[in-house]
Design a protein around this motif. Structure first.
Motif, mmCIF file in Angstrom:
data_model
loop_
_atom_site.group_PDB
_atom_site.id
_atom_site.type_symbol
_atom_site.label_atom_id
_atom_site.label_comp_id
_atom_site.label_asym_id
_atom_site.label_seq_id
_atom_site.Cartn_x
_atom_site.Cartn_y
_atom_site.Cartn_z
ATOM 1 N N MET A 3 0.813 -1.220 0.000
ATOM 2 C CA MET A 3 0.000 0.000 0.000
ATOM 3 C C MET A 3 0.850 1.276 0.000
ATOM 4 N N LYS A 4 1.879 1.292 0.851
ATOM 5 C CA LYS A 4 2.703 2.508 0.933
ATOM 6 C C LYS A 4 3.429 2.776 -0.390
ATOM 7 N N TYR A 7 1.013 4.214 -2.897
ATOM 8 C CA TYR A 7 0.862 5.660 -2.685
ATOM 9 C C TYR A 7 2.084 6.391 -3.237
ATOM 10 N N ASN A 12 0.070 9.286 -4.882
ATOM 11 C CA ASN A 12 0.379 10.621 -4.353
ATOM 12 C C ASN A 12 0.505 11.662 -5.458
ATOM 13 N N LEU A 16 -1.864 14.754 -5.459
ATOM 14 C CA LEU A 16 -1.342 16.077 -5.079
ATOM 15 C C LEU A 16 -1.155 16.997 -6.272
ATOM 16 N N TYR A 17 -0.812 16.408 -7.417
ATOM 17 C CA TYR A 17 -0.576 17.228 -8.623
ATOM 18 C C TYR A 17 -1.402 16.697 -9.795
ATOM 19 N N CYS A 63 -10.645 10.976 -0.737
ATOM 20 C CA CYS A 63 -9.363 10.385 -0.375
ATOM 21 C C CYS A 63 -8.449 10.334 -1.596
ATOM 22 N N ALA A 64 -7.175 10.096 -1.363
ATOM 23 C CA ALA A 64 -6.185 10.088 -2.437
ATOM 24 C C ALA A 64 -6.522 9.044 -3.499
ATOM 25 N N ILE A 65 -7.017 7.898 -3.072
ATOM 26 C CA ILE A 65 -7.340 6.838 -4.030
ATOM 27 C C ILE A 65 -8.441 7.297 -4.987
#
Lengths: 145, 403
Positions: A3-4, A7, A12, A16-17, A63-65
């Motif tokens: 998972m990490k 991301y 990410n 984020l972008y 969420c990010a996903i």
């Protein structure tokens, strides 16, 4: 993928972008997609010309996903025929359900990275949100609504 | 100072998982599982109706659990204890039975904005069905419901006040006894949702002046599928059955039936006797641990946890600044990170926390947040776990790509 790493390597950046988080000047259709239980909320805008997705964009929060999945989906569907986009949505959701073939997954390009979400039932709705919304929009257009 | 309670739980053996989701469900110690296995292996039979030894002993185990539960919360008789599936069912039982039979058009039902959905939806139903008004007590940012607030909202029209003792989001303790006294003076009955209080402190229905109290076994080291409703005898006697069918009747004719005495009137069908044996063992276990020790551990760990979190400037904690007002529940947000992502990356480090709306959407809206992450502690958690949690928490933003 752990998972990490997922991301770090994929999610990410798109979260984020994002390349497509904006409003279109003159979209053909706009639809709100919501996951009430997590508060994910996206507004997906499509510009469709001659049955082709000429442009697409999204806005919203979540969420990010959910955000990254929307951004990757738009990367994939711009320039595609609406029927192809529909098929890709089915393939993506099939991948998350664990029923898609290797070839079907590969065709999803970067979005294929979300395959491991299929092991995380709590995140399935986040990953699927944009694709579900896109499918609904194209079906509405095809029905002439 | 760490404790040895983790040894009592098979689930903690051979791993270093940090379980900080105790407000959702607590872990079950071996003693509880053993009690349930003993029931299964020595006297499993349908209780209350058998005329042979196993069934007699199954009945005894079931009724002993009821007596123990009655003593545990200070009920006057064991007839005042109704076993249900969970606190949600207990609250629904009161709403469908007491609520629908006592609420009339124009009456008011008072709940608070911080209630769990299980203490909102049943009252929305009653209000809709009976054309009554549902009134919300508001709280401030720390979760405090001011005296002026409940004194202005509870009126002569109020027939029911239903309120949680401890919030599953803010951890705040509501002034239940003061509210109950005020409500009683206005002629209302008072229902207390004890799901988050009964596992963590000695709760006495007489001291609380509660007419009803609902809680779940699974949040207090007992089994899932086992809940409790306490009700004052005179109120329960006056209420129609909630569910009907087997073992809750005296006589049944083709057209009609007379109902069994309390508490069986409210326990239709085959009961969860094995679950009751588990609840009974959980009460014994918690008594052995001791509520003083439970409270002391939770307070000490919460202080440490909140002090560590307050050092991270991008973390916002919901509710009071004073850790002693949190009942071991710390709900928070990390700036720039969605709680679901926070929970997902912490999971990869073996840390279990809750993220989402915690079944309290009206409160989330009131606090102006979409969703939050929540760490909730119990007596078996340790300082070492808190420190490890804080260390990992400090890395979450980096893992989510925020520099």
């Amino acid at each position: 993928m752990e998972m990490k790493d997922l991301y770090r390597e994929i999610v990410n950046e798109h979260n984020l972008y994002p390349s497509h988080k904006k409003d279109l000047a003159d979209p053909t259709i706009v639809l709100q997609g919501v996951n009430p239980s997590c508060g994910d909320d996206i507004n997906l805008q499509l510009l469709v010309e001659n049955d082709t997705i000429a442009d697409a964009a999204f806005n919203g929060s979540g969420c990010a996903i959910s955000q990254a999945s929307a951004d990757m989906m738009i990367d994939l569907i711009i320039g595609k025929k609406t029927d192809d986009a529909l098929r890709l949505a089915e393939q993506f959701m099939g991948m998350i359900k664990g029923t898609a073939t290797r070839d079907e997954i590969e065709e999803l390009e970067e979005a294929a990275a979300l395959e491991d979400i299929s092991h995380m039932p709590a995140r399935v709705k986040c990953a699927n949100l944009a694709w579900r919304t896109m499918k609904e929009e194209i079906e509405k257009l095809q029905k002439g609504e | 100072m760490n404790n040895d309670f983790k040894k009592d739980f098979a689930i903690f053996e051979g791993n270093d998982i940090i379980y900080f989701d105790n407000a959702a469900t607590a872990q079950r110690p071996r003693k509880v599982m053993e009690a349930m296995t003993t029931f299964n292996d020595t006297c499993n039979a349908n209780p209350l109706r058998g005329l042979y030894d196993w069934s007699v002993r199954a009945t005894a185990a079931y009724e002993e659990a009821r007596e123990k539960t009655a003593a545990f919360i200070g009920a006057q008789t064991s007839e005042e204890i109704i076993f249900t599936r969970n606190a949600t069912e207990s609250l629904n039982l009161v709403a469908y039975s007491y609520g629908l039979s006592h609420i009339k058009e124009g009456d008011e039902i008072v709940i608070s904005v911080m209630e769990h959905h299980s203490n909102i939806l049943p009252w929305q139903m009653v209000a809709r069905e009976r054309k009554a008004k549902l009134v919300f007590l508001e709280c401030d940012e720390e979760g405090t419901i001011a005296r002026e607030e409940y004194e202005s909202k509870i009126t002569d029209k109020t027939k029911i006040v239903s309120i949680m003792q401890v919030s599953n989001v803010l951890g705040v303790t509501n002034p239940v006894r003061e509210i109950a006294d005020y409500a009683h003076a206005k002629g209302a009955v008072v229902i207390v949702d004890g799901a988050q209080s009964v596992p963590h402190r000695a709760v006495d229905v007489q001291a609380l002046h509660a007419d009803f109290l609902a809680f779940s076994a699974h949040k207090m080291c007992g089994p899932m599928g086992m809940g409790v409703l306490y009700g004052k005898k005179e109120l329960l006697e006056d209420m129609p059955p909630f569910l009907t069918g087997g073992e809750m009747i005296e006589y049944v004719t083709r057209e009609d039936a007379t109902f069994a005495e309390l508490p069986h009137k409210f326990e239709a069908g085959t009961v969860n006797a094995q679950g009751a044996a588990g609840l009974s063992a959980a009460i014994d276990y918690l008594r052995d641990v001791g509520f003083d020790r439970i409270r002391e551990t939770e307070d000490r760990l919460t202080k440490r946890l909140m002090a560590g979190m307050q050092e991270l400037p991008y973390i916002t904690i919901c509710g009071a600044n004073d850790p002693l007002l949190h009942s071991g529940i710390v709900t928070f947000n990390i700036e720039g990170c969605h709680p679901h992502d926070v929970s997902s990356v912490l999971d990869t480090e073996g840390i279990c926390i809750r993220a989402g709306h915690h079944c309290a959407q009206p409160l989330m809206k009131h606090l102006g947040v979409q969703s939050t992450a929540r760490a909730s502690l119990y007596f078996y958690n340790t300082e070492e776990e808190v420190d490890r949690f804080l260390e990992k928490l400090g890395k979450v933003r980096e893992w989510l790509g925020i520099k």
